[in-house]
Scaffold this active site. Structure first.
Site, short mmCIF file in Angstrom:
data_model
loop_
_atom_site.label_atom_id
_atom_site.label_comp_id
_atom_site.label_asym_id
_atom_site.label_seq_id
_atom_site.Cartn_x
_atom_site.Cartn_y
_atom_site.Cartn_z
N LEU A 191 -35.90 35.87 16.50
CA LEU A 191 -36.75 34.68 16.50
C LEU A 191 -36.68 34.01 17.86
O LEU A 191 -35.71 34.18 18.60
CB LEU A 191 -36.27 33.68 15.43
N ASP A 192 -37.72 33.25 18.18
CA ASP A 192 -37.65 32.52 19.44
C ASP A 192 -36.68 31.35 19.29
O ASP A 192 -36.18 31.05 18.21
CB ASP A 192 -39.03 32.07 19.93
N ARG A 193 -36.43 30.70 20.39
CA ARG A 193 -35.37 29.69 20.45
C ARG A 193 -35.55 28.57 19.43
O ARG A 193 -34.60 28.13 18.79
CB ARG A 193 -35.33 29.12 21.88
#
Length: 262
Positions: free
Chosen positions: A67-69
């Site tokens: 997942l992105d940040r």
């Protein structure tokens, strides 16, 4: 939780609290927002992948889902190559269904299927931004948004991405006029994204965005494997539970009741 400008250094105790499943084959983690998945220059405990490898004392763990940040929720590690191969093949063959939970701006009144190709936003000051395009470089993209609860100002929604394009859920949400709450890039002002990169979370940004990250959570993944389906679920993180309580008037019990029906 030692803080850094872009997140924090994970402690072993924190990581243990995020682990939802730990068996011979997989490690399932409920990633909090503001933590990167991939290793960074700040050492192994500055990323989820690095922390998990330290925790497992193994370099053989394979990051299957990421997942992105700012997105919270399911991050899955395979503990050996055979399991990694089975899960990765399911992903490549599109035999995996994903369900996200998002909080949208405004009232989404009915289930909405967005079937609109995505490509680079050449009008944006941010080179990584995508937008709906009908010419030039683009990829087919479909996302289904289903309202679960709304108070007119915000909508708690189930999101089913049918394809897996970059920033798909966020770009399609903006396209239908219901951007994700807290989105610095696909929200009310893309300049907030650059401001955040330059100065971090500031009082000026807080006056525009009601939460310090985009309100998107990877809730469920179902892998259609030869031996049968494997389902992984990550409960909503506390910051989103608190937002639903404070801004949607949903108690923890009411929220759990809604999610249990999915």
């Amino acid at each position: 939780m030692p803080a850094t400008e872009w997140g924090w250094l994970v402690t072993p105790e924190e990581l243990e609290n995020w682990i939802l499943q730990d068996d011979d084959h997989v490690l399932l983690v409920n990633k909090p927002a503001l933590l990167v998945c991939h290793p960074s220059k700040n050492g192994p405990w500055s990323s989820l992948a690095g922390a998990c490898r330290e925790y497992l004392q193994s370099e053989r763990s394979h990051l299957v889902s990421r997942l992105d940040r700012e997105t919270s929720g399911i991050v899955l590690f395979a503990k050996h190559r055979l399991k990694s191969r089975h899960l990765q093949m399911a992903l490549e063959r599109r035999k995996v269904s994903k369900t996200y939970i998002a909080i949208l701006e405004g009232e989404l009144k009915e289930e909405t299927l967005v079937d609109a190709p995505l490509g680079p936003d050449t009008q944006s000051i941010v080179h990584s931004k995508n937008t709906v395009r009908h010419d030039g470089r683009r990829q087919d993209a479909q996302t289904r948004y289903t309202p679960l609860y709304t108070n007119g100002r915000y909508t708690l929604a189930k999101v089913d991405p049918i394809t897996g394009r970059k920033h798909q859920i966020r770009a399609h949400a903006l396209h239908i006029g219901h951007h994700i709450v807290g989105d610095k890039l696909y929200g009310p002002d893309e300049g907030l994204f650059l401001d955040f990169i330059e100065d971090g979370w500031t009082e000026a940004i807080a006056k525009v965005l009601p939460i310090n990250r985009h309100a998107l959570h990877a809730y469920r993944m179902v892998f259609d494997l030869e031996d049968g389906p494997e389902t992984y679920i990550a409960p909503l993180t506390q910051d989103l539970v608190d937002f639903c309580s404070q801004n949607l008037g949903l108690s923890t019990e009411s929220l759990e009741e809604i999610l249990q029906k999915l």
